[in-house]
Design a protein around this motif. Structure first.
Motif, short mmCIF file in Angstrom:
data_model
loop_
_atom_site.label_atom_id
_atom_site.label_comp_id
_atom_site.label_asym_id
_atom_site.label_seq_id
_atom_site.Cartn_x
_atom_site.Cartn_y
_atom_site.Cartn_z
N SER A 178 1.00 -1.09 0.17
CA SER A 178 0.06 0.18 0.07
C SER A 178 0.66 1.34 -0.02
N GLY A 179 0.43 2.26 -0.38
CA GLY A 179 0.93 3.53 -0.27
C GLY A 179 1.46 3.94 1.37
N THR A 180 0.51 3.49 1.99
CA THR A 180 0.64 3.63 3.54
C THR A 180 1.82 3.28 4.00
N THR A 236 -4.33 16.92 3.90
CA THR A 236 -4.07 15.60 3.25
C THR A 236 -4.87 14.57 3.62
N PHE A 237 -4.82 13.11 3.21
CA PHE A 237 -5.54 12.27 3.62
C PHE A 237 -4.62 11.67 5.07
N ALA A 247 -3.65 9.24 5.89
CA ALA A 247 -2.41 8.17 5.57
C ALA A 247 -1.09 8.93 5.50
N SER A 248 -0.98 10.10 4.96
CA SER A 248 0.30 10.82 5.06
C SER A 248 0.78 10.81 6.36
N ASP A 273 4.77 12.53 -0.64
CA ASP A 273 3.76 11.79 -1.05
C ASP A 273 3.05 11.97 -2.53
N ALA A 288 0.95 10.08 -3.74
CA ALA A 288 0.07 8.80 -3.77
C ALA A 288 -0.90 9.44 -4.87
N GLU A 289 -1.37 10.75 -4.97
CA GLU A 289 -2.31 11.08 -5.63
C GLU A 289 -1.82 11.52 -7.32
N SER A 329 0.70 5.27 -4.93
CA SER A 329 -0.28 4.31 -4.35
C SER A 329 -1.15 3.86 -5.56
N ASN A 352 -4.24 2.31 -4.70
CA ASN A 352 -5.52 1.83 -4.24
C ASN A 352 -6.73 1.93 -5.09
N LYS A 378 -7.57 5.35 -6.90
CA LYS A 378 -6.33 6.10 -7.26
C LYS A 378 -6.35 6.13 -9.01
N GLY A 386 -2.66 -1.33 -3.09
CA GLY A 386 -0.82 -1.45 -3.44
C GLY A 386 -0.40 -0.01 -3.46
#
Ligand SMILES: *Cc1c(COP(=O)(O)O)cnc(C)c1O
Length: 379
Positions: free
Chosen positions: A59-61, A85-86, A88-89, A163, A165-166, A187, A189, A192, A199
């Motif tokens: 995962s990104g996390t 942010t989300f 998870a950051s 980060d 992820a996006e 990420s 997910n 995304k 992942g």
């Protein structure tokens, strides 16, 4: 008229994903390693113009967590993190027993404000602790102020955990997002821009650092015939099945970016004439956004009393999903006791911002429904 749910961002398969997954079954590589994992990493490295090494993770996390481990963040350390942010950051800072310090955004990119960042560094150093890392985010695929943030980081010699992820597919001055940090994070997910169902990946400037990340991600096993461990290990590797989906998705990544950007232009044209509404757009042509999610800002005073919540509820009655922007971390019950530097940019964004349906699989029919619903609201 068709009234099926229009989602904010849903998985969009290209067609070849099942072929790669089938190969995994045929060769019995049903494990957290195998040819698809290696292939996915190579595809990503090529996509990032071979500027970095890539390790595929669960995962990104997990990638953010391992990033902090690689940057030697330990209990008692301080980590600076973009508030807007989300979660998870920021959560992995707590996994390490470190203290998050949250930073406001600036208006141009909605990301890390370099001025508030420097203020936080100076103030935390004065309090006796030099921050160990900076977590900078490319919100909704819009790159942060790359040069200004890097200048502050370098002036105080603090590494950046990027980060991204996006922001797979976004770039700044032609260089791909994910490759600007001392360590980068991607990420995949379900929501995304491409997905492996779940992942992520860690992006490192050297192959040696990638090897170290994979060592941690596979239980930190020392070289010995028995199981021997000298460091804390994690089970964070991507499975060969998920990576099979990822290889198929890599074939359509550029197409997804184009489709998401088309959604952004679609909203820009709708709201062009509407007073008090602005579509989140890059500040200049140095920035190239994948526009993972299209977001708007509503100014109720200029928009005849329209608020983001009235809009959200009106869209909901038409079975169209929309969502407020990320609620800033310094306003979250779990994080509100930690220090915060800046003013009220992040808070104002949260109060007045809305994410609109942005998927690469939205149809002309979907767009017509969205447009009608919005125009009816402002009629
Ligand atoms: C999605 C996301 C993550 C986490 O990635 P996962 O793969 O869902 O664990 C981290 N940071 C940001 C900004 C995200 O949007």
């Amino acid at each position: 008229m068709n009234n099926s749910k229009i989602w904010l961002s849903s998985p969009h398969m290209g067609g070849n994903e099942q072929k790669y997954v089938q190969e995994a079954f045929d060769s019995n590589w049903v494990a957290p390693l195998g040819p698809n994992v290696t292939g996915m990493e190579q595809d990503l490295e090529m996509y990032l113009a071979n500027q970095a090494s890539v390790g595929a993770l669960s995962s990104g996390t997990a990638a953010i967590h391992l990033g902090l481990v690689l940057l030697d963040v330990q209990a008692g350390d301080t980590v600076l993190c973009q508030s807007m942010t989300f979660s998870a950051s920021a959560n992995p800072i707590l996994y390490q027993g470190a203290t998050p310090v949250f930073i406001d955004s600036e208006w141009d990119t909605w990301n890390l404000c370099p001025i508030a960042l420097e203020e936080a560094i100076v103030s935390e150093i004065a309090k006796g602790t030099k921050p160990k890392a900076i977590i900078a985010v490319h919100l909704y695929g819009v790159p942060y102020q790359i040069e200004a943030v890097r200048a502050v980081a370098d002036a105080y010699e603090i590494p950046i955990l990027e980060d991204s992820a996006e922001a797979l597919g976004s770039s700044y001055k032609g260089q791909k997002c994910g490759t600007f940090g001392d360590i980068g994070v991607l990420s995949f997910n379900g929501n995304k821009i491409i997905t492996t169902s779940g992942g992520g990946a860690i992006v490192t400037p050297t192959a040696a650092l990638k090897e170290k990340a994979i060592f941690f991600a596979t239980q930190s096993r020392d070289a010995a015939p028995h199981y021997q461990h000298s460091e804390i290990g994690y089970n964070y590797r991507m499975s060969n099945i998920c990576a099979g989906i990822g290889r198929g998705q890599m074939e359509v990544l550029d197409d997804h970016v184009a489709q998401r950007r088309l959604m952004h232009d679609f909203y820009a044209s709708i709201f062009e004439e509407v007073p008090g509404l602005t579509v989140f757009t890059v500040p200049n042509t140095d920035y190239f956004a994948n526009y993972w999610l299209s977001a708007i800002l509503v100014d109720p005073e200029k928009a005849n009393g329209m608020t983001r919540e009235t809009m959200r509820l009106a869209l909901e009655t038409e079975n169209i999903e929309s969502r407020p922007l990320w609620k800033p971390m310094h306003l979250q019950p779990i994080f509100e006791k930690y220090p915060y530097y800046g003013s009220t940019v992040a808070e104002t964004l949260f109060e007045n911002g809305l994410c609109l349906p942005s998927g690469s699989n939205l149809t002309v029919d979907d767009r017509n429904r969205i447009k009608t619903a919005i125009l009816n609201l402002f009629a």
